[in-house]
Design an enzyme around this catalytic site. Structure first.
Site, short mmCIF file in Angstrom:
data_model
loop_
_atom_site.label_atom_id
_atom_site.label_comp_id
_atom_site.label_asym_id
_atom_site.label_seq_id
_atom_site.Cartn_x
_atom_site.Cartn_y
_atom_site.Cartn_z
N GLY A 54 0.76 -1.12 0.05
CA GLY A 54 -0.11 0.07 0.03
C GLY A 54 0.86 1.16 0.00
O GLY A 54 1.94 1.18 -0.59
N ASN A 61 -3.55 -4.39 2.05
CA ASN A 61 -4.07 -3.79 1.02
C ASN A 61 -4.30 -4.82 -0.12
O ASN A 61 -3.56 -5.48 -0.60
CB ASN A 61 -3.30 -2.82 0.77
CG ASN A 61 -3.02 -1.72 1.50
OD1 ASN A 61 -3.85 -0.67 1.83
ND2 ASN A 61 -1.93 -1.94 2.47
N GLU A 110 -8.25 -0.90 2.80
CA GLU A 110 -7.02 -1.32 3.72
C GLU A 110 -7.72 -1.91 4.93
O GLU A 110 -8.65 -1.40 5.73
CB GLU A 110 -6.36 -0.14 3.97
CG GLU A 110 -5.81 0.72 2.93
CD GLU A 110 -5.20 1.86 3.44
OE1 GLU A 110 -4.20 1.83 4.27
OE2 GLU A 110 -5.53 2.94 2.86
N ILE A 150 -6.05 -6.31 10.25
CA ILE A 150 -6.55 -7.75 10.98
C ILE A 150 -5.99 -7.70 12.52
O ILE A 150 -4.77 -7.06 12.86
CB ILE A 150 -5.94 -8.82 10.42
CG1 ILE A 150 -6.24 -8.87 8.90
CG2 ILE A 150 -6.17 -10.22 11.07
CD1 ILE A 150 -5.47 -10.19 7.99
#
Length: 161
Positions: free
Chosen positions: A21, A35, A85, A88
Site C-alpha cells: 500500500g 491492502n 485497507e 487484522i
C-alpha cells in the site's frame, strides 16, 4: 450515507492478493494494514458507501481473526484512488505480501472523515478497533467466522456474496 446502501451488500465477501500500500499503516500509524489490489477495490458494488467496516479475515488458509477495514479515499491523506485497507486484529510475525487475503465484511461502523491531526486519526482508528471487537462477539456476527467462505479452495479469487 444511507444505511440501505451500506447494509444491502452485507455480509460482503472478497478475496485477493495482498499488495504493497502506501506504507503508512505500520510506519506512521502503528496500525498495520493489508491492502487489496485495484481490481478488488474496483469490483466493489458501485453504490457501497465509503467508510469504516468490520468483519472477519484470514490470510491464506490461516486462522480467521477479527478485523476492521477502511474503504474509501482516506481524506486525511488526500488519496486520489479509492483503497480498501484491512487491519487484522492479530499480531503476525512477518509481512504477508503476495498471500491471499480473505475478508468477510459484516457491519458498518462510520463514514470516513478528515482529521485535524495524525493523533486524532490514530485515536479514531483505535476506537474503531475496540468497537469492532465488541460487535463481532454478537452471535449474528460470530457465526460468520465459521462461514464456508474461509474453507473453500483458495485458488478461487472472488468478489461478492
Amino acid at each position: 450515507p444511507q444505511a440501505g446502501s451500506v447494509m444491502r451488500h452485507l455480509p460482503y465477501f472478497c478475496r485477493g492478493q495482498v499488495v504493497r500500500g502506501f506504507g503508512r499503516g505500520s510506519k506512521q500509524l502503528g496500525i498495520p494494514t493489508a491492502n487489496f489490489p485495484e481490481q478488488v477495490v474496483d469490483n466493489l458494488p458501485a453504490d457501497v458507501s465509503t467508510g469504516i467496516y468490520y468483519g472477519w479475515a484470514s490470510v491464506g488458509s490461516g486462522d480467521v481473526h477479527k478485523m476492521v477495514v477502511s474503504i474509501g479515499w482516506n481524506p486525511y491523506y488526500k488519496n486520489t484512488k479509492k483503497s480498501m485497507e484491512t487491519h487484522i486484529i492479530h499480531t503476525f510475525k512477518e509481512d504477508f505480501y503476495g498471500e491471499i487475503l480473505n475478508v468477510a465484511i459484516v457491519g458498518y461502523l462510520r463514514p470516513e472523515k478528515n482529521f485535524d491531526s495524525l493523533e486524532s486519526l490514530i485515536s479514531a482508528i483505535h476506537g474503531d478497533i475496540e468497537e469492532a471487537k465488541k460487535r463481532l462477539d454478537l452471535p449474528e456476527h460470530l457465526k460468520l467466522k465459521e462461514d464456508n467462505f474461509f474453507r473453500v479452495p483458495k485458488s478461487n479469487i472472488l468478489n461478492g456474496h
